[in-house]
Motif scaffolding. Sequence first.
Motif, PDB file in Angstrom:
ATOM      1  N   ASN A  19       0.801  -1.221   0.000  1.00  0.00           N
ATOM      2  CA  ASN A  19       0.000   0.000   0.000  1.00  0.00           C
ATOM      3  C   ASN A  19       0.834   1.271   0.000  1.00  0.00           C
ATOM      4  O   ASN A  19       0.295   2.344  -0.240  1.00  0.00           O
ATOM      5  N   ASN A  20       2.113   1.180   0.270  1.00  0.00           N
ATOM      6  CA  ASN A  20       2.974   2.355   0.301  1.00  0.00           C
ATOM      7  C   ASN A  20       3.340   2.742  -1.131  1.00  0.00           C
ATOM      8  O   ASN A  20       4.042   2.005  -1.819  1.00  0.00           O
ATOM      9  N   PRO A  21       2.887   3.917  -1.604  1.00  0.00           N
ATOM     10  CA  PRO A  21       3.163   4.295  -2.998  1.00  0.00           C
ATOM     11  C   PRO A  21       4.635   4.611  -3.267  1.00  0.00           C
ATOM     12  O   PRO A  21       5.060   4.643  -4.414  1.00  0.00           O
ATOM     13  N   LYS A  22       5.423   4.835  -2.238  1.00  0.00           N
ATOM     14  CA  LYS A  22       6.832   5.160  -2.419  1.00  0.00           C
ATOM     15  C   LYS A  22       7.720   3.923  -2.521  1.00  0.00           C
ATOM     16  O   LYS A  22       8.911   4.033  -2.765  1.00  0.00           O
ATOM     17  N   THR A  23       7.148   2.760  -2.352  1.00  0.00           N
ATOM     18  CA  THR A  23       7.935   1.531  -2.389  1.00  0.00           C
ATOM     19  C   THR A  23       8.248   1.151  -3.834  1.00  0.00           C
ATOM     20  O   THR A  23       7.348   0.937  -4.630  1.00  0.00           O
ATOM     21  N   ASN A  24       9.544   1.076  -4.160  1.00  0.00           N
ATOM     22  CA  ASN A  24       9.946   0.596  -5.479  1.00  0.00           C
ATOM     23  C   ASN A  24      10.238  -0.900  -5.382  1.00  0.00           C
ATOM     24  O   ASN A  24      10.104  -1.497  -4.325  1.00  0.00           O
ATOM     25  N   TRP A  25      10.656  -1.500  -6.486  1.00  0.00           N
ATOM     26  CA  TRP A  25      10.817  -2.960  -6.485  1.00  0.00           C
ATOM     27  C   TRP A  25      11.939  -3.404  -5.554  1.00  0.00           C
ATOM     28  O   TRP A  25      11.825  -4.446  -4.912  1.00  0.00           O
ATOM     29  N   LEU A  26      12.999  -2.622  -5.454  1.00  0.00           N
ATOM     30  CA  LEU A  26      14.109  -3.018  -4.597  1.00  0.00           C
ATOM     31  C   LEU A  26      13.734  -2.940  -3.116  1.00  0.00           C
ATOM     32  O   LEU A  26      13.993  -3.862  -2.342  1.00  0.00           O
ATOM     33  N   ARG A  27      13.112  -1.844  -2.752  1.00  0.00           N
ATOM     34  CA  ARG A  27      12.650  -1.694  -1.369  1.00  0.00           C
ATOM     35  C   ARG A  27      11.584  -2.743  -1.048  1.00  0.00           C
ATOM     36  O   ARG A  27      11.551  -3.294   0.045  1.00  0.00           O
ATOM     37  N   GLY A  28      10.693  -3.020  -2.017  1.00  0.00           N
ATOM     38  CA  GLY A  28       9.682  -4.048  -1.815  1.00  0.00           C
ATOM     39  C   GLY A  28      10.299  -5.418  -1.592  1.00  0.00           C
ATOM     40  O   GLY A  28       9.873  -6.166  -0.715  1.00  0.00           O
ATOM     41  N   LEU A  29      11.320  -5.734  -2.390  1.00  0.00           N
ATOM     42  CA  LEU A  29      12.011  -7.018  -2.235  1.00  0.00           C
ATOM     43  C   LEU A  29      12.652  -7.126  -0.863  1.00  0.00           C
ATOM     44  O   LEU A  29      12.543  -8.159  -0.196  1.00  0.00           O
ATOM     45  N   LEU A  30      13.282  -6.054  -0.424  1.00  0.00           N
ATOM     46  CA  LEU A  30      13.916  -6.047   0.892  1.00  0.00           C
ATOM     47  C   LEU A  30      12.881  -6.222   2.005  1.00  0.00           C
ATOM     48  O   LEU A  30      13.059  -7.046   2.908  1.00  0.00           O
ATOM     49  N   ARG A  31      11.800  -5.482   1.920  1.00  0.00           N
ATOM     50  CA  ARG A  31      10.768  -5.569   2.964  1.00  0.00           C
ATOM     51  C   ARG A  31      10.075  -6.927   2.970  1.00  0.00           C
ATOM     52  O   ARG A  31       9.742  -7.449   4.031  1.00  0.00           O
ATOM     53  N   ILE A  32       9.847  -7.482   1.806  1.00  0.00           N
ATOM     54  CA  ILE A  32       9.237  -8.814   1.754  1.00  0.00           C
ATOM     55  C   ILE A  32      10.184  -9.847   2.359  1.00  0.00           C
ATOM     56  O   ILE A  32       9.756 -10.747   3.082  1.00  0.00           O
ATOM     57  N   GLY A  33      11.480  -9.724   2.078  1.00  0.00           N
ATOM     58  CA  GLY A  33      12.461 -10.644   2.660  1.00  0.00           C
ATOM     59  C   GLY A  33      12.486 -10.571   4.180  1.00  0.00           C
ATOM     60  O   GLY A  33      12.533 -11.598   4.869  1.00  0.00           O
ATOM     61  N   ILE A  34      12.444  -9.366   4.707  1.00  0.00           N
ATOM     62  CA  ILE A  34      12.397  -9.183   6.169  1.00  0.00           C
ATOM     63  C   ILE A  34      11.107  -9.778   6.722  1.00  0.00           C
ATOM     64  O   ILE A  34      11.109 -10.465   7.747  1.00  0.00           O
ATOM     65  N   TRP A  35      10.007  -9.510   6.027  1.00  0.00           N
ATOM     66  CA  TRP A  35       8.712 -10.047   6.478  1.00  0.00           C
ATOM     67  C   TRP A  35       8.746 -11.571   6.482  1.00  0.00           C
ATOM     68  O   TRP A  35       8.246 -12.211   7.411  1.00  0.00           O
ATOM     69  N   GLN A  36       9.344 -12.175   5.454  1.00  0.00           N
ATOM     70  CA  GLN A  36       9.400 -13.637   5.365  1.00  0.00           C
ATOM     71  C   GLN A  36      10.166 -14.245   6.532  1.00  0.00           C
ATOM     72  O   GLN A  36       9.778 -15.289   7.050  1.00  0.00           O
TER      73      GLN A  36
END
Length: 105
Positions: A19-36
Amino acid sequence: CPPLAEMHKLKEKFRQIFNNPKTNWLRGLLRIGIWQKRAKQYFPDSVKTITNWIDEIIAYFDNRTTSGIVEGINNKLKLIKRSAYGFRNFDNYKNRCLLTQAFNC
């Protein structure tokens, strides 16, 4: 129930990633990895699925679009196909598919 509260927090955290519009693919990948890492204990099957489909999931951050509409159309066509057992020819099936799609637009 502390485990249930943690599961709810993890679910909401995952939602916030997208939902964060400022999240790009790299930041998204990092955050998903942390979440996992945090979610593996509570959602092992979901973590495995996300890992298997990570390229497609990360592609969301490029255009902010999903394949939900196409998946919905495919689901409707499969339902029609299942109920089309008694159709006498292909034209009847084709017309039913086209009519169903025309009224859903």
